[in-house]
Design a protein around this motif. Sequence first.
Motif, PDB file in Angstrom:
ATOM      1  N   UNK A 416       0.789  -1.153   0.018  1.00  0.00           N
ATOM      2  CA  UNK A 416       0.068   0.046  -0.108  1.00  0.00           C
ATOM      3  C   UNK A 416       0.941   1.159   0.097  1.00  0.00           C
ATOM      4  N   UNK A 417       0.396   2.205   0.727  1.00  0.00           N
ATOM      5  CA  UNK A 417       0.878   3.489   0.658  1.00  0.00           C
ATOM      6  C   UNK A 417       2.368   3.646   1.310  1.00  0.00           C
ATOM      7  N   UNK A 418       2.310   2.589   2.425  1.00  0.00           N
ATOM      8  CA  UNK A 418       3.676   2.367   3.210  1.00  0.00           C
ATOM      9  C   UNK A 418       4.751   1.978   1.999  1.00  0.00           C
ATOM     10  N   UNK A 419       4.476   1.166   1.256  1.00  0.00           N
ATOM     11  CA  UNK A 419       5.475   0.562   0.401  1.00  0.00           C
ATOM     12  C   UNK A 419       5.811   1.754  -0.856  1.00  0.00           C
ATOM     13  N   UNK A 420       4.736   2.467  -0.997  1.00  0.00           N
ATOM     14  CA  UNK A 420       4.905   3.506  -1.871  1.00  0.00           C
ATOM     15  C   UNK A 420       5.940   4.754  -1.318  1.00  0.00           C
ATOM     16  N   UNK A 421       5.769   5.028  -0.160  1.00  0.00           N
ATOM     17  CA  UNK A 421       6.392   5.921   0.298  1.00  0.00           C
ATOM     18  C   UNK A 421       7.897   5.497   0.862  1.00  0.00           C
ATOM     19  N   UNK A 422       8.192   4.022   1.327  1.00  0.00           N
ATOM     20  CA  UNK A 422       9.371   3.789   1.758  1.00  0.00           C
ATOM     21  C   UNK A 422      10.148   3.079   0.727  1.00  0.00           C
ATOM     22  N   UNK A 423       9.460   2.565  -0.488  1.00  0.00           N
ATOM     23  CA  UNK A 423      10.341   1.699  -1.371  1.00  0.00           C
ATOM     24  C   UNK A 423      10.247   2.285  -2.998  1.00  0.00           C
ATOM     25  N   UNK A 424       8.902   2.342  -3.402  1.00  0.00           N
ATOM     26  CA  UNK A 424       8.556   2.899  -4.790  1.00  0.00           C
ATOM     27  C   UNK A 424       9.288   4.124  -5.211  1.00  0.00           C
ATOM     28  N   UNK A 425       8.751   5.218  -4.470  1.00  0.00           N
ATOM     29  CA  UNK A 425       8.894   6.364  -4.939  1.00  0.00           C
ATOM     30  C   UNK A 425      10.536   6.695  -4.783  1.00  0.00           C
ATOM     31  N   UNK A 426      11.106   6.227  -3.888  1.00  0.00           N
ATOM     32  CA  UNK A 426      12.792   6.527  -3.442  1.00  0.00           C
ATOM     33  C   UNK A 426      13.325   6.130  -4.438  1.00  0.00           C
ATOM     34  N   UNK A 427      12.999   4.498  -4.973  1.00  0.00           N
ATOM     35  CA  UNK A 427      13.943   3.836  -5.951  1.00  0.00           C
ATOM     36  C   UNK A 427      13.528   4.494  -7.294  1.00  0.00           C
ATOM     37  N   UNK A 428      12.352   4.946  -7.612  1.00  0.00           N
ATOM     38  CA  UNK A 428      11.961   5.491  -8.978  1.00  0.00           C
ATOM     39  C   UNK A 428      12.036   6.847  -8.905  1.00  0.00           C
ATOM     40  N   UNK A 429      13.125   7.650  -8.244  1.00  0.00           N
ATOM     41  CA  UNK A 429      13.233   9.033  -8.022  1.00  0.00           C
ATOM     42  C   UNK A 429      13.807   9.478  -9.532  1.00  0.00           C
ATOM     43  N   UNK A 431      13.750   8.307 -12.698  1.00  0.00           N
ATOM     44  CA  UNK A 431      12.724   8.478 -13.861  1.00  0.00           C
ATOM     45  C   UNK A 431      11.690   9.178 -13.536  1.00  0.00           C
ATOM     46  N   UNK A 432      11.242   9.438 -12.384  1.00  0.00           N
ATOM     47  CA  UNK A 432      10.040  10.310 -11.844  1.00  0.00           C
ATOM     48  C   UNK A 432      10.612  11.706 -12.241  1.00  0.00           C
TER      49      UNK A 432
END
Length: 505
Positions: A416-429, A431-432
């Motif tokens: 959920x949002x925890x994975x999004x905040x801690x893993x997904x967004x930082x690792x995709x910084x 390309x984002x």
Amino acid sequence: MLAGAALAALVLGTLAAVTLRAGGLTGLRETDLAAIRFTLWQAAASALISCALAIPVARALHRRRFAGRGLLISLLGAPFILPVIVAVFGLIAVFGRRGLVNAALAPFGIDPISIYGAQGVIIAHVFFNLPLATRMILHGWEAIPAERFRLAATLGFGPAEVTRHLERPMLRSVLPGAFLAIFLVCLTSFAVALTLGGGPRATTVELAIYQAFRFDFDMGRAASLALVQVAISVAALLVAARATLPSSFGAGHDRRATPIPQLSGGAERVAFDTLAILLAAVFLLLPIGVVFARGLPALAELPEMIWPATLTSLVIALASTVITLAIALPLALAATRQRWAEIAAMLPMTASSLVMGTGAFLIARPFVNPTSLALPMVLLTNAALSVPFATRILMPEIRTLQADYDRLAASLNLRGFVRLRLLTVPRLARPLGFSAGLAAAFSMGDLGVITLFSDGQTRTLPLALFQLMGSYRMDQAAGAASLLLILTFALFWALDRAGHYADPR
């Protein structure tokens, strides 16, 4: 699902309004049929010339190593984010009646060349798409395993044999995709045709939609032309999806290819490669340099209307970027597992900004004054048209992220949002950040929907620049072009760098 539904509602809803209003294609005039023919012809000619010129430039960049090579390759991407109206201003300054080229030809008694009409549209499209074709073909050359070139040298191949056995098979796999990508871009080009085209012999479908909309207020004809535009774009997309042929070079050991003198030719080929690189660099960088040279001194004399237009463009660009990422990220995450999400993300490629703007105008007209929706429609359309690019940028990185971290995240019950905040967004910084930079740059330079909805007082910076050019206030237009260029590159650089700084690696 919410992101996909919102995007589909915007694209399909406006297309549905256009379809219902068109009532068939019987309202098209002979001039509209001529516009369709010219659109197809200029797109094919622009794509063919861009690809033909890109082959020697890409070959030269692959075969030669020189100081500044990496910087030059990076600068080849500049026209991709360059505001169209700024590039057109630069091309007029170089190729226009009083431009640098005609000034150089005058002492020899040669008649001045004209940048306006079909030739101007094609020159502008080649300016924008030559870098794209060069990068695509250069990637094809670099994808040939280094071991193939070393084997060719061992077998005693010369440049002619390398061309026959290595380069031509690569070009057969790369050129169809490059040609169709450029063809599709040129089909939906509006600002180039608006400023350099016009007249019965140089009117594109996009420009015909604008003329039917703004000058004739013939909504049925505008809707019919919009349908034709969508049909052409969809057909080109379907052909492009099947056109790229697989290469047959096989895998290598991922060693960096280094030029082999035996395969690169003698002094004549070195001279030819040098000339190709120099001519391409001058053609691509001179118009940008002329804009700065003429515009920077005029920055202090810009008219008052420029500053509200600048603020409007900045607000729209930043808001459009936020909406783009809010839609593209969930769709890209879903697209790696579900095909429907990728299809939804690609929907905006079937319609141009003018087509969506026409549909939105038809929907809004019975309820409100459509001009009051000028800025919201510009915002939404810019965001929607950036989603396919952002999604394509994010998807490969997301697949890598899932392959590397899915099991670890599952073992930690990270979701959920925890994975999004801690893993997904930082690792995709990264390309984002890159996606955000592209979205902001596209939005800053857009001259599409605002031309349909504006009442003359609501302006973006590209529209203000176009109005200055139309009133022949060229010094002030040069200053506005420089300001737009500076802000566009600054936004792209700042957002791209922000992604690098946010990357935890």
